[in-house]
Write a protein that holds these residues in place. Structure first.
Motif, PDB file in Angstrom:
ATOM      1  N   GLY A  21      33.963  48.253  42.748  1.00  0.00           N
ATOM      2  CA  GLY A  21      34.764  47.231  43.240  1.00  0.00           C
ATOM      3  C   GLY A  21      35.884  47.630  44.130  1.00  0.00           C
ATOM      4  O   GLY A  21      36.732  46.511  44.413  1.00  0.00           O
ATOM      5  N   THR A  22      35.604  48.244  45.173  1.00  0.00           N
ATOM      6  CA  THR A  22      36.674  48.600  46.232  1.00  0.00           C
ATOM      7  C   THR A  22      36.134  47.901  47.479  1.00  0.00           C
ATOM      8  O   THR A  22      35.133  48.414  47.829  1.00  0.00           O
ATOM      9  N   GLY A  23      36.600  47.129  47.950  1.00  0.00           N
ATOM     10  CA  GLY A  23      36.280  46.551  49.242  1.00  0.00           C
ATOM     11  C   GLY A  23      37.367  46.961  50.465  1.00  0.00           C
ATOM     12  O   GLY A  23      38.278  47.233  50.103  1.00  0.00           O
ATOM     13  N   PRO A  24      36.716  47.004  51.394  1.00  0.00           N
ATOM     14  CA  PRO A  24      37.592  47.363  52.761  1.00  0.00           C
ATOM     15  C   PRO A  24      38.417  46.572  53.189  1.00  0.00           C
ATOM     16  O   PRO A  24      38.178  45.300  53.469  1.00  0.00           O
ATOM     17  N   GLY A  25      39.892  46.827  52.827  1.00  0.00           N
ATOM     18  CA  GLY A  25      40.657  46.070  53.341  1.00  0.00           C
ATOM     19  C   GLY A  25      41.087  44.803  52.763  1.00  0.00           C
ATOM     20  O   GLY A  25      41.876  43.837  52.950  1.00  0.00           O
ATOM     21  N   ASP A  26      40.785  44.699  51.418  1.00  0.00           N
ATOM     22  CA  ASP A  26      40.958  43.728  50.598  1.00  0.00           C
ATOM     23  C   ASP A  26      42.364  43.861  49.914  1.00  0.00           C
ATOM     24  O   ASP A  26      42.553  44.722  49.047  1.00  0.00           O
ATOM     25  N   GLU A  27      43.382  43.067  50.465  1.00  0.00           N
ATOM     26  CA  GLU A  27      44.704  43.216  49.792  1.00  0.00           C
ATOM     27  C   GLU A  27      45.116  42.188  48.710  1.00  0.00           C
ATOM     28  O   GLU A  27      45.859  42.313  48.105  1.00  0.00           O
ATOM     29  N   ARG A  28      44.071  41.230  48.547  1.00  0.00           N
ATOM     30  CA  ARG A  28      44.273  40.359  47.451  1.00  0.00           C
ATOM     31  C   ARG A  28      43.709  40.652  46.128  1.00  0.00           C
ATOM     32  O   ARG A  28      44.385  40.169  44.892  1.00  0.00           O
TER      33      ARG A  28
END
Length: 75
Positions: A21-28
């Motif tokens: 579930g960890t996406g690169p650079g997803d702050e939302r």
């Protein structure tokens, strides 16, 4: 940002959910592990639904735990 928690079967299962579930650079939207739980932060309620559904389908969380998360978001 709102947060919710998904109880996984084991700490290793929670770790697998966090990796997936960890996406690169997803702050939302983000996930982090807290023992057997995955803490899910979201702006769109579709994100925790997706995480819970995937975790249940892959056997990392029970169907009951996934449904509980989804029901809590729907209220």
């Amino acid at each position: 940002m709102p947060k919710t928690r998904l109880k996984c079967r084991t700490a290793a299962s929670a770790a697998a959910v966090v990796v997936a579930g960890t996406g690169p650079g997803d702050e939302r939207h983000w996930v982090r592990q807290d023992g057997r739980h995955v803490v899910i932060a979201y702006k769109d309620t579709g994100w925790p639904f997706d995480v819970a559904e995937w975790a249940a389908l892959e056997g990392h969380a029970s169907d009951k735990a996934a449904v509980r998360l989804m029901a809590n978001l729907s209220t």
